[in-house]
Scaffold this motif. Structure first.
Motif, PDB file in Angstrom:
ATOM      1  N   PRO A 207       0.789  -1.237   0.000  1.00  0.00           N
ATOM      2  CA  PRO A 207       0.000   0.000   0.000  1.00  0.00           C
ATOM      3  C   PRO A 207       0.818   1.283   0.000  1.00  0.00           C
ATOM      4  N   THR A 208       2.049   1.229   0.540  1.00  0.00           N
ATOM      5  CA  THR A 208       2.894   2.420   0.579  1.00  0.00           C
ATOM      6  C   THR A 208       4.203   2.160  -0.143  1.00  0.00           C
ATOM      7  N   ARG A 209       4.772   3.232  -0.700  1.00  0.00           N
ATOM      8  CA  ARG A 209       6.044   3.091  -1.422  1.00  0.00           C
ATOM      9  C   ARG A 209       7.212   2.858  -0.462  1.00  0.00           C
ATOM     10  N   VAL A 210       7.131   3.421   0.735  1.00  0.00           N
ATOM     11  CA  VAL A 210       8.191   3.298   1.730  1.00  0.00           C
ATOM     12  C   VAL A 210       7.784   2.275   2.778  1.00  0.00           C
ATOM     13  N   LEU A 211       8.690   1.319   3.075  1.00  0.00           N
ATOM     14  CA  LEU A 211       8.445   0.321   4.099  1.00  0.00           C
ATOM     15  C   LEU A 211       9.447   0.499   5.228  1.00  0.00           C
ATOM     16  N   GLU A 212       8.929   0.746   6.418  1.00  0.00           N
ATOM     17  CA  GLU A 212       9.754   0.845   7.618  1.00  0.00           C
ATOM     18  C   GLU A 212       9.839  -0.539   8.270  1.00  0.00           C
ATOM     19  N   ASN A 213      10.514  -0.608   9.429  1.00  0.00           N
ATOM     20  CA  ASN A 213      10.715  -1.905  10.084  1.00  0.00           C
ATOM     21  C   ASN A 213       9.418  -2.676  10.304  1.00  0.00           C
ATOM     22  N   GLU A 214       8.400  -2.018  10.816  1.00  0.00           N
ATOM     23  CA  GLU A 214       7.146  -2.730  11.099  1.00  0.00           C
ATOM     24  C   GLU A 214       6.530  -3.296   9.836  1.00  0.00           C
ATOM     25  N   ASP A 215       6.617  -2.564   8.737  1.00  0.00           N
ATOM     26  CA  ASP A 215       6.107  -3.071   7.460  1.00  0.00           C
ATOM     27  C   ASP A 215       6.885  -4.309   7.032  1.00  0.00           C
ATOM     28  N   ILE A 216       8.199  -4.224   7.104  1.00  0.00           N
ATOM     29  CA  ILE A 216       9.055  -5.342   6.723  1.00  0.00           C
ATOM     30  C   ILE A 216       8.756  -6.560   7.580  1.00  0.00           C
ATOM     31  N   ASN A 217       8.554  -6.341   8.877  1.00  0.00           N
ATOM     32  CA  ASN A 217       8.315  -7.454   9.796  1.00  0.00           C
ATOM     33  C   ASN A 217       6.935  -8.072   9.652  1.00  0.00           C
ATOM     34  N   SER A 218       6.063  -7.442   8.877  1.00  0.00           N
ATOM     35  CA  SER A 218       4.712  -7.973   8.714  1.00  0.00           C
ATOM     36  C   SER A 218       4.654  -9.151   7.739  1.00  0.00           C
ATOM     37  N   PHE A 219       5.757  -9.402   7.060  1.00  0.00           N
ATOM     38  CA  PHE A 219       5.765 -10.506   6.082  1.00  0.00           C
ATOM     39  C   PHE A 219       6.228 -11.808   6.743  1.00  0.00           C
TER      40      PHE A 219
END
Length: 219
Positions: A207-219
């Motif tokens: 959904p967003t162009r930028v992925l921070e740590n929490e986004d990365i850890n969601s996979f």
């Protein structure tokens, strides 16, 4: 998916390469670097290439890929801005421009870092340079571009930094890093998570162009 990896001999790149090789969704991995990965796998092809500002000699081998995972990077410690910009901005953009021309349907994923300054006006040199790189990558005619901004990264499965003192730090703090990753996912991720997230984003988008740590850890 068929993917290209830059920086596969660095700590993050080692983790990304591992996840690509064990993923059933990745059918081919092309690694471009100045030195071989030292690995053998039916999916893997190493291209040894010294000039990261000119890909004309290998362009024919760069066609037909779905994603590029750009993990190449250097520390700014002890480096002046001109040199850091050359190694960070110039090299990244030359590779990206070449791949955008050859593979316009490609998804390009770039590893930056927490604190990247996309205003390009801040006082922190590395953050400004990374910010400009992010901004200009987003202008290229790829299918999509994503910026991964990990903070602390715990190396897993034998991934190692090329810098001796960095390796020593990770060995000494391994239990603390593992605990931090579990209790504070906004602060820490792992090489495994970065690799899995790249594959997921290349496959499904995000959904967003930028992925921070929490986004990365969601996979």
């Amino acid at each position: 998916m068929k993917v290209i990896i830059f920086g596969a001999t660095g700590m993050v790149g080692q983790g990304v390469l591992r996840e690509c090789l064990i993923s059933a969704e990745v059918t081919r991995v092309l690694v471009i670097g100045r030195s071989p990965t030292g690995q053998r796998h039916v999916k893997l092809t190493d291209i040894i290439h010294d000039n990261f500002l000119d890909y004309s000699a290998i362009e024919a081998q760069l066609v037909g890929f779905d994603a590029c995972f750009f993990c190449l990077g250097v520390s700014s410690i002890g480096m002046d801005e001109a040199r850091y910009r050359h190694l960070t901005y110039d090299i990244t953009m030359e590779a990206a421009k070449t791949l955008a021309r050859l593979n316009p349907q490609m998804t390009f994923i770039y590893v930056t870092g927490t604190g990247t300054d996309t205003t390009e006006q801040g006082r922190v040199m590395w953050a400004r340079v990374k910010g400009k790189t992010e901004n200009d990558l987003a202008k290229l005619p790829f299918k999509a571009t994503y910026m991964f901004r990990p903070g602390g990264i715990q190396p897993l499965h034998g991934a190692r930094s090329k810098t001796g003192w960095v390796n020593a730090f990770y060995v000494a703090t391994a239990p603390l890093l593992s605990l931090t990753h579990r209790l504070a996912p906004r602060l820490m991720t792992t090489t495994e998570k970065v690799g899995r997230a790249m594959i997921g984003v290349a496959r499904d988008g995000y959904p967003t162009r930028v992925l921070e740590n929490e986004d990365i850890n969601s996979f």
